[in-house]
Motif scaffolding. Sequence first.
Motif, mmCIF file in Angstrom:
data_model
loop_
_atom_site.group_PDB
_atom_site.id
_atom_site.type_symbol
_atom_site.label_atom_id
_atom_site.label_comp_id
_atom_site.label_asym_id
_atom_site.label_seq_id
_atom_site.Cartn_x
_atom_site.Cartn_y
_atom_site.Cartn_z
ATOM 1 N N ARG A 193 0.847 -1.192 0.000
ATOM 2 C CA ARG A 193 0.000 0.000 0.000
ATOM 3 C C ARG A 193 0.881 1.240 0.000
ATOM 4 O O ARG A 193 1.681 1.457 0.901
ATOM 5 C CB ARG A 193 -0.891 -0.002 1.235
ATOM 6 C CG ARG A 193 -1.840 1.177 1.309
ATOM 7 C CD ARG A 193 -2.609 1.181 2.617
ATOM 8 N NE ARG A 193 -3.547 0.078 2.707
ATOM 9 C CZ ARG A 193 -4.297 -0.154 3.789
ATOM 10 N NH1 ARG A 193 -4.193 0.617 4.851
ATOM 11 N NH2 ARG A 193 -5.134 -1.176 3.799
ATOM 12 N N ASP A 214 2.587 -0.969 4.518
ATOM 13 C CA ASP A 214 1.419 -0.246 4.997
ATOM 14 C C ASP A 214 1.230 -0.343 6.502
ATOM 15 O O ASP A 214 0.695 0.551 7.125
ATOM 16 C CB ASP A 214 0.156 -0.741 4.267
ATOM 17 C CG ASP A 214 0.153 -2.251 4.068
ATOM 18 O OD1 ASP A 214 0.928 -2.939 4.761
ATOM 19 O OD2 ASP A 214 -0.614 -2.721 3.225
ATOM 20 N N ASP A 268 -8.012 -2.053 1.703
ATOM 21 C CA ASP A 268 -7.465 -1.370 0.530
ATOM 22 C C ASP A 268 -8.561 -0.791 -0.361
ATOM 23 O O ASP A 268 -8.410 0.312 -0.912
ATOM 24 C CB ASP A 268 -6.619 -2.348 -0.291
ATOM 25 C CG ASP A 268 -5.271 -2.632 0.359
ATOM 26 O OD1 ASP A 268 -5.007 -2.072 1.429
ATOM 27 O OD2 ASP A 268 -4.492 -3.415 -0.211
#
Length: 981
Positions: free
Chosen positions: A397, A449, A472
């Motif tokens: 991410r 992330d 996400d």
Amino acid sequence: MPLLPESTDLEFQKGPVAAIPPAVAPPEGPSNLDLFAAIERQTHPVASLIDRLSNGRPDVPPVPGFDPLNSIPKGYEQYATRFLGADSPEEMHWTRQRIDQELSDRRTISQGGVRGFAATMAVGMTEPVSLASMAIPVSGPTRLANAARLALVNAGATAADEAFLHQTQLLRTPQESVLNIGAGAILGGILGAAIPPKLSAAELEKLTGTIRTHMNASVAPGESTVGAAAMPATTMAQETIGRGAESVLAGPIGQASPSGRLMNSPSLTVRQVLQELANLPEATEKNYSGIASANPVERILWGTEGTWWQSLQDRRQAFAKYASRVADAGEQPLSRREFNEAIAFAMRRGDQSSIPEVAQAASQTRAKVFQPLYDRAKSLGLVPEDAQLFADSYLTRQYDPRKINANLSGWIETLRDGFVRQGVEPAEATDIAYKATRNVLGSERGTMDWHVMDDIVPVAGQLKQRTLSLPDQLLEPYLNSDIDHLTHSYLRSMAPQVEMTERFGTRDLADQFSAVKDEYSILMERARASGDEAGMLSLSKSMEHDLRDLGAVRDRLYGIFGQPKDPGAFAVRAGRVLRSDNALRLLGAATLAHFPDIANVITKFGMPQTFAAIARVLTSPEALQLTRAEAKRMGAALDMTMNVTASMLGDYAAHSQYMEQRALARATRFFTIATGETPLITAVQALTSTLAQHEIVTAAEKVAAGGSVSRLLSARLASAGIDTPMLERIATEAAEHGREANGLKFGMSDLWTDQGAARAFESAVLRDAHSVTLRPGVGDTPLFMSKELGKTIQQFQSFAFAATRSVVTPLLQGIAHGDPKAAQAMLALAATGTLSYVTKQLAAGQPIEPWDSPRFAAEVLEKSNMLGWAGTVIFPALWQFGFKDLSRWSDRDPVETLLGPSAGTVASAFERRYPARLFGDQESKDTQFRRSDLHFLRRLMPAQNLWYARRAVNDAEDWVGDTFDLPGTSNEQRAVRQGRQ
């Protein structure tokens, strides 16, 4: 070492009486100061060069029809040939002055008698070739062998000096040089005969001195442990840089780099840990005993660039297949950018997509890039157990600051609502949303992330004391979905963490730092027990510096050392833009500076092997295809795609999400392709990787057949991490999977079942491939150059620091160990340095110095990289002292020389009073626009010095100046027309 000038020379005896009145020397002869000055000028190559540069030829235009033979001064007829090159009365006068000076020096030396001879010997011991010759081993089995060997060494060194002195002096004759070379050989033979036969190992160890003996005993091999990765049981003497380069790294030149400092540390553990972390271009003493160095983390990370390239090729092929299918169906296909985003969307949804090619590309990217590292990270505890919960399938991410800033209120609302739905109180959810935003916008590396919210936990509600996470798909509008960028970020972020943890047991090297401190405690206790207070203080400072440097090397591997706290700050972004702009406007001739790269290949493989490989590659389509494919697969020859080497050498590399920086990264990549720099780097790296594979496989086959390799090749392979047992493993795999094309052997290591052998093989190949094009390593450049200010001030200097470690020190080691490839490399460096200088001057429409002039020698020396970063001090210093016609520095001012091109540009603008010209008295003569102003503005243009278009730009500049009749003094005119760098 040149001896006294021949005093019986007829020309000396018949010196012009009118030119130099007979000197009546006092009984005691000349003063010591005059004697040493004369000897320096006549026998020391460097002093002779400085004297010639200080009294250079007059810069005057030639006089049409001037005949020097009709203008020979009275009394100088016997020196007529020395005047033949003069084309003006001023040059005739300069030649006469040079002759007078040399005659005067010779008289002074002759009058010095015994003092003159002793002083000449002392001065000779300080000249470069003599010092270099001292590094060559001369100790043999008998005194006769020592005499013969040192006679040859001394004769060669004297011949090199004589050749140089002939270029800087007018009266030196061939007969005189022959006598000096012969005398040098005789003197070397006498000294060699005095050297006892080769010492035994016990005697040699005794002569290493009490300091090294003490260091060897400081930590016994069995005591040295550095955590999970046990270091080999070696001694301090074995972990010392090999003969020839050790004095360079121990001096000011080597101490500029962290690895140079660390390899001179009094701590054995420090030296061992460094070699586990960073690529070391030099060989250590243990390598000459056949003991292999570690395969460092840095070189393993270089290999991830090959992984990224392979995944990129898969996506390119998938897109081509998709575009063809859609075009055949008569539909409008997605753009390449949209296709890449679709791959990212699919990877967040279990690699599922309605477009089959997208699903295929997503699955391939996961298999090659994400899953292998993800599984290794999870087994090491680097990945939280619930990481997969962020999406149906894992994709790193990376938040996109542009998207967040474009809709900041929507972003905050998304975070707040997501936290509230997880049970966080609304007020606290808002506070957490703003805190998360600060963390996200304060980072541009795209780290894992789960680290972004590591310290963000609610203090109340159902999730009290638990780290927050959002899916996400909820955050997708604010995430970066460029799969090419995401794969690169993932490898840069995850690979170092995995490799470091597997190697050392921890990501921060805590155990290794503890081992270093323990060893220093032992050393300091021994110093205390012996009453050495000064030694204790020195060791304490050494420990502090070593821990700092090791930490810096570690953090450079992670890509975080020197990174700004706020990468979005105006000063940071502006500095990066300026550096990229400097590259676009000032590196148009960088390609020509890479000509010596081919000489660097010769340093490693020798001239016959290098040119034979070139011929074999170019005459075989199969060999050419394998050369390209294998180099890229392993992580070399990727500059056409990634522009890694050129951007690091130009100090403008930045892995950033900011739009202007990514746009400039694309622009500089296309620019380096247009200049020819990246194609040349790519070709040289590909060739080197093939030569390295061929050399390793050939050596492995020889060892497997019961033979052996030479001591020098064994040391070179050991310095790359390959010893005899590893060669045997490589031979087994190469016999099964290797290929041969037109006489060149390729390992095909991607097919090997012995992954340890494959890693060692590929790492050794990458070491050679990247060193020949001077890719700076994590330990090669000063720490200051990792900071934004340092990158700006020292821009374009990484090239010189990398040359010190990848060209100068290996070359010195080769000379010291009698490697014939080193002699071939010196010739090749001189030839390619000459080619670089001449082509640059021709491209710029500038004059070329006469080949027999000292300035020509200085230009070739500077272009060949044989001075390393010392040249960035020597040549600017000469420039500041008035030698402004050295090509590289002809268009610089003091500010640019000291503070870099960005500061120099700003300073030049204010020096030219542009604010006054814009807002002041426009009628004032001070504010008139001049030719020098036109040249300044021209230098601000991108590609203004592109080497193959430079003459056209020069002509355009002159046309503008002539058309608008721009004013300028004669000096300014000369600066404009002769100083376009």
